[in-house]
Design a protein around this motif. Structure first.
Motif, PDB file in Angstrom:
ATOM      1  N   GLU A  93      46.316  21.963  33.295  1.00  0.00           N
ATOM      2  CA  GLU A  93      46.384  22.440  31.908  1.00  0.00           C
ATOM      3  C   GLU A  93      46.878  23.879  31.841  1.00  0.00           C
ATOM      4  O   GLU A  93      47.666  24.247  30.988  1.00  0.00           O
ATOM      5  CB  GLU A  93      45.004  22.344  31.229  1.00  0.00           C
ATOM      6  N   GLN A  94      46.356  24.710  32.794  1.00  0.00           N
ATOM      7  CA  GLN A  94      46.769  26.122  32.747  1.00  0.00           C
ATOM      8  C   GLN A  94      48.264  26.243  33.027  1.00  0.00           C
ATOM      9  O   GLN A  94      48.977  27.002  32.379  1.00  0.00           O
ATOM     10  CB  GLN A  94      45.980  26.960  33.752  1.00  0.00           C
ATOM     11  N   ARG A  95      48.735  25.446  33.983  1.00  0.00           N
ATOM     12  CA  ARG A  95      50.160  25.522  34.323  1.00  0.00           C
ATOM     13  C   ARG A  95      51.004  25.092  33.125  1.00  0.00           C
ATOM     14  O   ARG A  95      52.073  25.632  32.853  1.00  0.00           O
ATOM     15  CB  ARG A  95      50.445  24.615  35.513  1.00  0.00           C
ATOM     16  N   LYS A  96      50.491  24.106  32.394  1.00  0.00           N
ATOM     17  CA  LYS A  96      51.255  23.553  31.273  1.00  0.00           C
ATOM     18  C   LYS A  96      51.286  24.521  30.088  1.00  0.00           C
ATOM     19  O   LYS A  96      52.291  24.674  29.411  1.00  0.00           O
ATOM     20  CB  LYS A  96      50.614  22.217  30.852  1.00  0.00           C
ATOM     21  N   ASN A  97      50.124  25.155  29.805  1.00  0.00           N
ATOM     22  CA  ASN A  97      50.004  25.902  28.549  1.00  0.00           C
ATOM     23  C   ASN A  97      50.137  27.422  28.665  1.00  0.00           C
ATOM     24  O   ASN A  97      50.275  28.102  27.670  1.00  0.00           O
ATOM     25  CB  ASN A  97      48.662  25.584  27.880  1.00  0.00           C
ATOM     26  N   LEU A  98      50.021  27.961  29.882  1.00  0.00           N
ATOM     27  CA  LEU A  98      50.110  29.426  30.019  1.00  0.00           C
ATOM     28  C   LEU A  98      51.439  29.778  30.684  1.00  0.00           C
ATOM     29  O   LEU A  98      51.631  29.498  31.870  1.00  0.00           O
ATOM     30  CB  LEU A  98      48.977  29.936  30.915  1.00  0.00           C
ATOM     31  N   SER A 121      52.443  32.569  31.688  1.00  0.00           N
ATOM     32  CA  SER A 121      52.299  33.586  32.741  1.00  0.00           C
ATOM     33  C   SER A 121      51.568  33.055  33.971  1.00  0.00           C
ATOM     34  O   SER A 121      51.312  33.778  34.915  1.00  0.00           O
ATOM     35  CB  SER A 121      51.519  34.778  32.177  1.00  0.00           C
ATOM     36  N   SER A 122      51.203  31.762  33.960  1.00  0.00           N
ATOM     37  CA  SER A 122      50.386  31.224  35.047  1.00  0.00           C
ATOM     38  C   SER A 122      51.134  31.238  36.381  1.00  0.00           C
ATOM     39  O   SER A 122      52.333  30.981  36.433  1.00  0.00           O
ATOM     40  CB  SER A 122      49.985  29.793  34.701  1.00  0.00           C
ATOM     41  N   THR A 123      50.393  31.550  37.468  1.00  0.00           N
ATOM     42  CA  THR A 123      51.041  31.615  38.791  1.00  0.00           C
ATOM     43  C   THR A 123      50.837  30.323  39.579  1.00  0.00           C
ATOM     44  O   THR A 123      51.202  30.236  40.738  1.00  0.00           O
ATOM     45  CB  THR A 123      50.435  32.765  39.605  1.00  0.00           C
ATOM     46  N   ILE A 124      50.235  29.337  38.952  1.00  0.00           N
ATOM     47  CA  ILE A 124      49.933  28.097  39.678  1.00  0.00           C
ATOM     48  C   ILE A 124      51.216  27.295  39.879  1.00  0.00           C
ATOM     49  O   ILE A 124      52.012  27.122  38.956  1.00  0.00           O
ATOM     50  CB  ILE A 124      48.914  27.263  38.863  1.00  0.00           C
ATOM     51  N   THR A 125      51.408  26.800  41.104  1.00  0.00           N
ATOM     52  CA  THR A 125      52.629  26.014  41.366  1.00  0.00           C
ATOM     53  C   THR A 125      52.336  24.531  41.188  1.00  0.00           C
ATOM     54  O   THR A 125      51.176  24.101  41.243  1.00  0.00           O
ATOM     55  CB  THR A 125      53.102  26.238  42.812  1.00  0.00           C
ATOM     56  N   GLN A 126      53.412  23.772  41.019  1.00  0.00           N
ATOM     57  CA  GLN A 126      53.265  22.324  40.859  1.00  0.00           C
ATOM     58  C   GLN A 126      52.644  21.709  42.119  1.00  0.00           C
ATOM     59  O   GLN A 126      51.884  20.757  42.051  1.00  0.00           O
ATOM     60  CB  GLN A 126      54.640  21.706  40.568  1.00  0.00           C
TER      61      GLN A 126
END
Length: 696
Positions: free
Chosen positions: A491-496, A498-503
């Motif tokens: 969810e964070q990757r989808k909606n933020l 600035s998120s640093t999370i990779t796929q």
């Protein structure tokens, strides 16, 4: 652009892209009268025409039909009434978003057919004969109301009537009215599904039935409302259909390509196939291997058999989950509804008997006739119907399920309609115990708030207890938190932004809750199996089932022994064994299948059909709600009260004496109090005062 120019363009387009289809149409004309054209092809050929089609369909569609009718064919045939039907329209609009700006546009509406009238002829061009000079006048009927000629066309006559309609010279077309409503699964919470009327003509009429999931493409038009005071400023929307596409296919209709068939056969040879299918059912829920195994067998179902005497034996497997709150029953139900091609979900209090079976309603499309509206079990025909909170349903509503479960039909006798609808679905029920949670020391049947006749129709009843167990609890807790963590990352990757999370991180954590077999592929696998696999049971497997059944029945020998199982359980064993063979795409049900079946059924019976006092299997616990040992005890206590009462005036037996006497006969005080309370509830005893009881 003139219309003639478009005619030529369409001729070029049809010859280039659809020549083979046109030849095929010419062969089967006039039985088949329409040519399906993919919008994408038109868009590639000429974007301008494609755009015009969406926004000015009334100008473009006649051109397309003219072009099809003008094409020179190598055979001696003219496609005079042939129509072009456009499919895969990009302009897909949800029912509730239709606005006045969409009027006269070409739109695609997706939803579920709620009602369909009968197919009836509608006059397109009416022939009127003047009663005086017998001249025939043709009047096209394009309005909502029937139009009659104003005066006779014959110059020598010119009178204003009277006229008589000539049916044999008029032009008629088949017509039908439908009502399409939003699919229940796409609704946002708390909104009522909106419906739209659809007019259907010619060879499209009579194709769909209530309950079908379809996309209807057509031109959105409006009809002015008329009230008693005259014409109203409000208009009603009506979709004039141009083509129909099916979205929700039954198991039988799923398209399986040759490559997929090879994949399916390869998967069936995998020795781990059972584990894989179990791992693909609700992977976000930890554990419950046996329950998931039973659910996977329910997906594949046994073989429905038609016997020579005309009777039908069902192949669908019905299951019931009884469980403490919070053991993920509803989650399992919802997952199964998603997996099944025709899954319908209903919930206790909000489902009435007519909502589950069928309701007779006044038809608001045509002329106020009574029509049948299909309920949940009819809509789930050939799929799975999940009913949650079954214990909360009212008694009349539960009785509606009896016939649907065993005979798999629903008979309706209401408002002059006598009909039998098919409901060949597997029922998956979930219920809570009577007092919210299971009481360890009371028989399970007393805690299931359902009529015995209904319970005995379930092939398997699983009792899901919530017992604290340190090892298991920590595993479940870790699993839940892992799946939440994976969800949080995604969810964070989808909606933020600035998120640093990779796929990769998301995928890595999602691995825990990813089904082993992709749900779409599993669905095709099940469809393939149900379509092509009809297992026959081997002799030793049959003997194994008979022996298992006989061993259980043998516990019921002797005068005082309980009856452990009924013949219905034997049928359940057969269905499960067939489903087990279907799961690995085998046309032979062998010993392994029989053993798997008996293992599952034994674990079910061990949870449900055990008399809490004696530990013996007793089907009466399920079938009638009182076990054999309890019935015997009630008899003993009754005798004690009678004999003690005879010694006292008025037949009143002091309770203390009754308890003392009961203790002599091996019934402890706790049990005796329970039994007396039970007999009072059923009206066998009365308590004239606190200290005494008396047999009625």
């Amino acid at each position: 652009m003139t219309e003639g120019k478009w005619d030529e363009k369409f001729v070029v387009f049809l010859k280039k892209y659809y020549w083979d289809d046109i030849l095929q149409l010419a062969n089967s004309y006039p039985d088949q009268r329409s040519l399906e054209v993919d919008f994408y092809d038109l868009d590639v050929f000429d974007r301008e025409i494609a755009n015009e089609l969406l926004f000015n369909p009334d100008e473009v569609m006649p051109s397309a039909n003219n072009a099809l009718q003008q094409i020179d064919l190598p055979v001696e045939k003219k496609l005079i009434d042939a129509k072009v039907r456009f499919i895969k329209i990009p302009n897909k609009i949800p029912n509730r978003d239709l606005r006045s700006k969409h009027l006269l546009q070409f739109v695609a509406i997706e939803g579920m057919i709620r009602k369909a009238t009968e197919v009836r002829p509608k006059v397109l061009n009416a022939a009127f004969q003047c009663m005086r000079c017998e001249h025939v006048t043709m009047v096209p009927q394009n309005e909502i109301k029937f139009v009659e000629p104003v005066e006779c066309e014959n110059e020598t006559c010119g009178r204003k009537g009277p006229f008589k309609i000539l049916v044999n010279q008029s032009v008629f077309v088949d017509a039908q009215k439908l009502q399409i409503q939003e699919s229940p699964e796409n609704l946002k919470g708390g909104t009522q599904p909106q419906s739209l009327d659809v007019d259907i003509e010619d060879d499209l009429a009579g194709l769909v039935k209530p309950g079908d999931r379809v996309i209807i493409n057509g031109v959105l038009r409006s009809h002015q409302r008329t009230t008693r005071e005259g014409k109203s400023p409000f208009y009603d929307l009506v979709l004039h259909a141009n083509s129909i596409e099916y979205t929700d296919l039954e198991f039988d209709e799923l398209e399986i390509t040759p490559e997929e068939e090879e994949e399916i056969l390869a998967l069936s040879r995998d020795p781990e196939i059972y584990q894989k299918v179990i791992g693909s059912i609700a992977p976000s829920i930890y554990g419950y291997e046996e329950v998931k195994e039973a659910l996977s067998l329910q997906l594949f179902s046994g073989v429905a058999k038609h016997l020579p005497d005309g009777s039908r034996v069902r192949g669908d497997i019905h299951m019931l989950f009884m469980g403490d709150p919070g053991v993920a029953k509803s989650q399992l139900l919802r997952y199964m509804v998603k997996l099944s091609p025709r899954g319908v979900f209903a919930s206790g209090k909000s489902a009435s008997s007519s909502g589950l079976t069928a309701a007779a309603v006044r038809d608001d499309l045509g002329d106020g006739r009574w029509t049948l509206e299909a309920g949940a079990l009819v809509m789930a025909d050939m799929g799975i119907a999940a009913v949650d909170e079954m214990d909360k349903m009212s008694t009349e509503d539960k009785s509606a399920l009896h016939e649907a479960m065993e005979q798999q039909t629903i008979s309706v006798a209401k408002a002059g309609i006598l009909a039998t609808l098919k409901s060949r679905c597997a029922l998956l029920g979930a219920a809570n115990p009577k007092y919210g949670r299971f009481d360890r020391y009371e028989g399970i049947a007393q805690q299931i708030n359902m009529p015995p006749a209904l319970i005995s129709r379930f092939d398997m009843i699983f009792v899901l207890l919530d017992t604290p167990n340190e090892d298991m609890d920590s595993k479940i807790a870790k699993h839940i938190l892992k799946s939440h963590y994976a969800g949080e990352l995604s969810e964070q990757r989808k909606n933020l932004p600035s998120s640093t999370i990779t796929q990769e991180q998301v995928d890595g954590h999602m691995e825990v809750i990813k089904p082993v077999i992709d749900p779409d592929f599993l669905r095709k696998y099940v469809a393939y199996s149900r379509r092509n696999i009809f297992p026959v049971m081997e002799d030793d497997a049959r003997d194994h089932l008979v022996k298992f059944y006989m061993d259980l029945r043998r516990m019921g020998d002797g005068k005082d022994a309980p009856v452990p199982v009924t013949a219905r359980q034997l049928e359940a064993l057969v269905r499960l064994a067939e489903a087990s063979a279907r799961l690995r795409l085998s046309n032979v049900a062998n010993m392994d299948d029989a053993k798997r079946t008996t293992r599952i059924v034994y674990s079910c019976l061990r949870q449900v059909g055990v008399d809490p006092d004696t530990g013996a299997f007793d089907v009466d616990v399920i079938a009638s709600g009182t076990s054999k040992s309890q019935r015997d005890r009630i008899k003993i206590v009754k005798e004690i009260i009678k004999s003690v009462g005879e010694k006292h005036p008025g037949g009143k037996a002091p309770l203390e004496e009754v308890y003392a006497e009961a203790q002599n006969q091996q019934i402890d005080r706790q049990h005796a109090e329970d039994l007396i309370a039970r007999m009072r509830r059923s009206g066998d005893l009365i308590k004239p005062d606190k200290e005494h009881v008396k047999v009625v």
